[in-house]
Design an enzyme around this catalytic site. Structure first.
Site, PDB file in Angstrom:
ATOM      1  N   THR A 190       1.235  -3.818   5.384  1.00  0.00           N
ATOM      2  CA  THR A 190       2.434  -4.754   5.095  1.00  0.00           C
ATOM      3  C   THR A 190       2.472  -5.566   3.899  1.00  0.00           C
ATOM      4  O   THR A 190       1.370  -5.848   3.350  1.00  0.00           O
ATOM      5  CB  THR A 190       2.563  -5.713   6.380  1.00  0.00           C
ATOM      6  OG1 THR A 190       1.449  -6.393   6.449  1.00  0.00           O
ATOM      7  CG2 THR A 190       3.020  -4.955   7.604  1.00  0.00           C
ATOM      8  N   LYS A 239      -3.275  -9.686  -1.580  1.00  0.00           N
ATOM      9  CA  LYS A 239      -4.055  -9.491  -2.738  1.00  0.00           C
ATOM     10  C   LYS A 239      -4.477 -11.156  -3.255  1.00  0.00           C
ATOM     11  O   LYS A 239      -3.780 -11.392  -4.279  1.00  0.00           O
ATOM     12  CB  LYS A 239      -3.265  -8.883  -3.879  1.00  0.00           C
ATOM     13  CG  LYS A 239      -2.994  -7.483  -3.805  1.00  0.00           C
ATOM     14  CD  LYS A 239      -2.317  -6.710  -5.030  1.00  0.00           C
ATOM     15  CE  LYS A 239      -2.093  -5.282  -4.607  1.00  0.00           C
ATOM     16  NZ  LYS A 239      -1.103  -4.650  -3.713  1.00  0.00           N
ATOM     17  N   ILE A 243      -8.923 -19.854  -6.066  1.00  0.00           N
ATOM     18  CA  ILE A 243     -10.050 -20.076  -5.739  1.00  0.00           C
ATOM     19  C   ILE A 243     -10.285 -20.342  -4.173  1.00  0.00           C
ATOM     20  O   ILE A 243      -9.225 -20.131  -3.231  1.00  0.00           O
ATOM     21  CB  ILE A 243     -10.348 -21.799  -6.071  1.00  0.00           C
ATOM     22  CG1 ILE A 243      -9.314 -22.683  -5.663  1.00  0.00           C
ATOM     23  CG2 ILE A 243     -10.295 -21.743  -7.638  1.00  0.00           C
ATOM     24  CD1 ILE A 243      -9.472 -24.270  -5.835  1.00  0.00           C
ATOM     25  N   ARG A 251       6.403   5.174  -0.530  1.00  0.00           N
ATOM     26  CA  ARG A 251       7.760   5.765  -0.781  1.00  0.00           C
ATOM     27  C   ARG A 251       7.595   7.241  -0.410  1.00  0.00           C
ATOM     28  O   ARG A 251       8.457   7.836  -0.152  1.00  0.00           O
ATOM     29  CB  ARG A 251       8.126   5.672  -2.161  1.00  0.00           C
ATOM     30  CG  ARG A 251       8.938   4.009  -2.420  1.00  0.00           C
ATOM     31  CD  ARG A 251       8.750   3.592  -3.740  1.00  0.00           C
ATOM     32  NE  ARG A 251       7.670   3.470  -4.266  1.00  0.00           N
ATOM     33  CZ  ARG A 251       7.379   2.903  -5.523  1.00  0.00           C
ATOM     34  NH1 ARG A 251       8.361   2.977  -6.411  1.00  0.00           N
ATOM     35  NH2 ARG A 251       6.447   2.801  -6.111  1.00  0.00           N
TER      36      ARG A 251
HETATM   37  O1  S5P Z   1      -3.813  -0.349  -6.920  1.00  0.00           O
HETATM   38  C1  S5P Z   1      -2.993  -0.427  -6.301  1.00  0.00           C
HETATM   39  C2  S5P Z   1      -3.124  -1.322  -4.976  1.00  0.00           C
HETATM   40  C3  S5P Z   1      -2.193  -1.344  -4.033  1.00  0.00           C
HETATM   41  S1  S5P Z   1      -2.540  -2.262  -2.482  1.00  0.00           S
HETATM   42  N1  S5P Z   1      -1.852   0.177  -6.223  1.00  0.00           N
HETATM   43  C4  S5P Z   1      -0.698   0.127  -5.070  1.00  0.00           C
HETATM   44  O2  S5P Z   1       0.152   0.727  -5.515  1.00  0.00           O
HETATM   45  N2  S5P Z   1      -1.112  -0.777  -4.152  1.00  0.00           N
HETATM   46  C5  S5P Z   1       0.151  -0.804  -3.029  1.00  0.00           C
HETATM   47  O3  S5P Z   1       0.328   0.299  -2.389  1.00  0.00           O
HETATM   48  C6  S5P Z   1       1.447  -1.237  -3.728  1.00  0.00           C
HETATM   49  O4  S5P Z   1       1.428  -2.589  -3.574  1.00  0.00           O
HETATM   50  C7  S5P Z   1       2.419  -0.704  -2.631  1.00  0.00           C
HETATM   51  O5  S5P Z   1       2.631  -1.475  -1.568  1.00  0.00           O
HETATM   52  C8  S5P Z   1       1.634   0.745  -2.085  1.00  0.00           C
HETATM   53  C9  S5P Z   1       2.102   1.894  -2.933  1.00  0.00           C
HETATM   54  O6  S5P Z   1       3.271   1.988  -2.529  1.00  0.00           O
HETATM   55  P1  S5P Z   1       4.067   3.447  -2.992  1.00  0.00           P
HETATM   56  O7  S5P Z   1       5.334   3.433  -2.531  1.00  0.00           O
HETATM   57  O8  S5P Z   1       3.805   3.799  -4.427  1.00  0.00           O
HETATM   58  O9  S5P Z   1       3.313   4.572  -2.344  1.00  0.00           O
END
Ligand code: S5P
Length: 267
Positions: free
Chosen positions: A61, A93, A97, A238
């Site tokens: 999420t 993410k 600190i 997606r």
């Molecule tokens: O390096 C990263 C790390 C994360 S957590 N690249 C990413 O794309 N994500 C997350 O993975 C991003 O915030 C999103 O929620 C998901 C990728 O989504 P997609 O629609 O591109 O598959």
């Protein structure tokens, strides 16, 4: 070489309750699929989660993109997690600190630690971020992933930065059980303790039939990620909810991820 072990064998290597549960449930559901449901209303999030729940092991999420988040959202997500047997990963993410992230993790409107089994953090601030999050997460039996690498073009999480993520994780194994990354890292620096170690690799940037999104995202296939790079859980956003039939898409990624895993462990 933990990537050659089965998920069931690896469950036994983990003391952290959430990490152990994740490996057990991957084996039980025959799935290494995490769905990233990046939608902006509670109703849409719950509708999609209800539909794809049977095929995933982790719901990822971004709770702060919901325009109508309320306390009941967390109650309903927890109900769906129990019903369909998956863990919840809030992709927060954290990046501040230790003292600040402790408050961001436990408090505010979202109270992330009270419902998310897994969360993640950047290591930009140094090891204090892990210590701060652990003070909240360990008593609740939660676990943490460190962002060691990112899927996006031009990411600065490379080289020495990535190695430092591995060193920090090694020093905080009770809470920090793995990484967001693009490949396995253990082999990059010797493990001086000599103890058997096992980290979970959860990998975003996964889609079949697309190489990117025009905003820097870069995609690889489940086979490249799981078989060729040794990662454990594929994170698909997606590719599942973007177009076409949700359930059919989830089934396709579940099968592609699981087949790549079976091939990797030689089963
Ligand atoms: O390096 C990263 C790390 C994360 S957590 N690249 C990413 O794309 N994500 C997350 O993975 C991003 O915030 C999103 O929620 C998901 C990728 O989504 P997609 O629609 O591109 O598959």
């Amino acid at each position: 070489m933990s990537q050659l072990k089965t998920y069931a064998e690896r469950a036994a290597l983990h003391k952290n309750p959430s990490a152990k549960r994740l490996f057990e449930l991957m084996e039980r559901k025959q799935s290494n699929l995490s769905a990233s449901v990046d939608v902006t209303t509670k109703a849409e999030l719950l509708r999609i989660t209800e539909a794809i729940g049977p095929y995933i092991v982790v719901l990822k999420t971004h709770i702060d993109i919901l325009s109508d988040f309320d306390a009941d959202t967390a109650v309903q997500l927890t109900r769906l997690a129990d019903k369909h047997d998956f863990l919840i990963f809030e992709d927060r993410k954290f990046a501040d600190i230790g003292n600040t992230v402790k408050l961001q993790y436990s408090s505010g409107v979202h109270k992330i630690a009270s419902w998310a089994h897994i969360t993640n953090a950047h290591i930009v601030p140094g090891e204090g971020i892990v210590k701060g999050l652990a003070e909240v997460g360990v008593p609740l039996q939660r676990c943490l992933l460190l962002l060691a690498e990112m899927s996006s073009k031009g990411s600065l999480a490379t080289g020495e930065y990535t190695l430092e993520a591995l060193r920090i994780a090694r020093r905080n194994k009770d809470f920090c059980v793995g990484f967001i990354g693009q490949r396995r890292l253990e082999g990059l620096i010797p493990n001086e303790t000599g103890e058997e170690e096992d980290f979970i690799y959860m990998t975003p940037g996964v889609q079949l039939g697309s190489k990117g999104d025009g905003l820097g995202q870069q995609y690889r296939t489940p086979r490249e990620v799981v078989l060729e790079c040794g990662c454990d859980v594929i994170i698909v956003g997606r590719g599942i909810y973007g177009s076409g039939d949700l359930v059919e898409n989830a089934k396709v990624y579940q099968k592609a991820g699981w087949d790549a895993y079976l091939e990797r462990v030689g089963r």
